[in-house]
Write a protein that holds these residues in place. Structure first.
Motif: not given
Length: 537
Positions: A18, A107, A42
């Protein structure tokens, strides 16, 4: 694995799953983000960066989706949230950190690309105070520091120039970055925030107008130099971001790399030649070891150069030549007749550039302008355990109230030469004595422990120059002379009289001013006092 001082093992290879991208400077952004997306990373983003990536057709999450909280207060608060900083600061291998992430739905953010609001550029553009304040970045530095602190797990980029090398490593190692890369980028990240904060602090200090209790000085390495003043000393050239035209901002059109001494001398040369208004006259300064060995004005650069060279043609060999106007072919042809290390000028004609190009090792620097001789600024010198800081010597003789202290006042011609000499003396190492005649230095004495020695050395150099030129007598006969500080005794003045000077400019302020003035009157010398000293150590 690598082990840090706290014995916590850090992984060498870390996967990037990410990435949070939040950049003001969007140079290379879309290709970088595209490369990350192709690796399965991501993308999360904010504000204008989010819009730029979306417009490019990339799939990207708004940071508000990550935090569950909207951007507020005109963008002042958008990334200052546990979901962002927790994702950056979490030690992935720590059980407690992992549990906290799970409990709060945080996250991990494995890669961070941030560059900051353009504070320095906004300030340089003359913006009002409110605009300047709004360009003090808060969220950006906070994220950079968080990610850089956790460099064991997070890759932090603050410079678009690093996008390519990071993508290359990710592609070569199946989407992983190495600890050595993350450490290097973390160092750059903390350096970037240090420079940024120092710029803000400097603005506040200038706004307050005093010497602050704490002051930061920062710079970015422009180049590693072959060595320092001597071959056994290492050296680097760091740029501070100050936009004052000069060696740090110049374009080098040709020639080998500048040395430490070249940079020091070129700066001295260009600051000196900037004392002369290009709208009034062409001016040339020739510098050797940070002291001028010839300075002159003329109707053209070539005339000014030849007059400057005549002051001390021996010392000019291997010197630095600075000009206050656009370098033309005639001046270039004259300059290259003598071995010269550097030419620095605001601009240069194509013909002049071609002339200089024939001397492959001769450096030609183009600055785009002259430094403002009266602009405020700071000078810094290191001493053992500290820094000496002072405001730049931006005193201008044309702005001073000159006081005639002798029975005879200087003539109009003498007065012009006196002002010229005092401009030059400002840039000569103390103790400084400068003889000038007809808009050109004819003798310079620098860096002596006594002022009388400087006067004698300058006169002797004038004699040598006269002999080299085949003149019957030195040009100090009928000259004007400047002293950077007061004459403590009449002996320095009398040495100038013996050399043939007819007018003197000096700051005054000695306990023996009356004695010096009396000696001037006895010798029919005109003397003016400036009230301003120009020591240069």
């Amino acid at each position: 694995m690598s082990v840090e001082a706290n014995a916590t093992p850090l992984p060498d290879r870390v996967p990037v799953r990410r990435a949070l991208l939040s950049v003001f400077d969007k140079t290379g952004l879309v290709p970088f983000a595209t490369g990350l997306a192709e690796l399965g990373v991501e993308l999360v983003s904010t504000g204008g960066t989010f819009r730029a990536l979306s417009a490019a057709g990339l799939k990207v999450r708004d940071v508000a989706e990550l935090t569950g909280f909207p951007e507020i207060m005109d963008g002042r608060v958008k990334t200052l949230h546990p979901s962002v900083h927790g994702g950056l600061l979490a030690i992935r291998d720590d059980a407690d950190h992992a549990a906290a992430m799970a409990a709060h739905g945080i996250e991990g953010i494995d890669l961070l690309a941030v560059n900051l609001y353009p504070f320095a550029e906004t300030l340089a553009g003359g913006a009002d105070r409110a605009t300047i304040v709004e360009n003090i970045d808060i969220g950006g530095p906070a994220m950079i520091r968080a990610g850089a602190k956790n460099h064991g797990y997070v890759t932090v980029l603050v410079d678009p120039a690093d996008y390519g090398s990071v993508l290359e490593e990710l592609r070569q190692d199946a989407g992983h970055t190495t600890l050595s890369l993350r450490k290097r980028l973390a160092m750059q990240a903390f350096g970037a925030t240090a420079i940024y904060d120092a710029a803000v602090a400097k603005w506040f200090a200038a706004d307050i107008g005093d010497m602050p209790a704490i002051r930061s000085f920062t710079g970015t390495l422009s180049e590693t130099l072959r060595y320092g003043e001597n071959p056994h000393q290492s050296a680097g050239f760091y740029k501070t971001g100050e936009r004052r035209p000069g060696v740090a901002t110049a374009r080098q059109l040709q020639g080998k790399a500048l040395s430490y001494n070249n940079i020091n001398d070129t700066d001295a040369a260009f600051e000196l030649v900037a004392e002369f208004d290009p709208a009034k006259s062409a001016a040339v300064a020739i510098i050797k070891h940070a002291n001028p060995c010839g300075v002159a004005e003329g109707t053209s650069l070539v005339e000014a150069y030849r007059k400057a060279l005549a002051c001390d043609p021996v010392s000019a060999f291997g010197g630095i030549v600075a000009l206050n106007r656009r370098l033309d072919r005639q001046a270039a042809e004259a300059i290259v007749e003598v071995f010269t290390e550097v030419i620095i000028a605001p601009e240069a004609d194509d013909d002049a550039i071609a002339v200089v190009a024939a001397k492959k090792n001769l450096r030609l620097l183009i600055t785009g302008g002259l430094p403002d001789r009266s602009a405020p600024g700071l000078t810094v010198k290191s001493v053992a355990g500290g820094l000496l800081v002072q405001t730049r010597d931006n005193g201008v003789v044309d702005d001073l109230d000159l006081t005639v202290v002798t029975k005879r006042a200087p003539s109009a011609t003498e007065l012009e030469d006196l002002k010229f000499a005092f401009r030059v003396a400002k840039h000569v190492k103390s103790n400084a004595i400068v003889y000038v005649r007809d808009g050109a230095t004819v003798g310079i004495g620098a860096g002596q422990m006594s002022r009388v020695d400087s006067a004698r050395i300058a006169a002797r150099k004038a004699e040598d120059a006269a002999e080299a030129a085949g003149l019957a007598e030195p040009l100090t006969r009928g000259s004007a002379v400047a002293s950077d500080a007061f004459f403590p005794f009449a002996d320095g003045l009398l040495s100038a009289v013996a050399a043939g000077a007819t007018a003197v400019i000096q700051p005054g302020g000695s306990m023996r001013d009356d004695e010096v003035i009396r000696a001037a009157d006895e010798n029919g010398i005109a003397m003016v006092m400036t009230g301003m000293r120009h020591f240069r150590h």
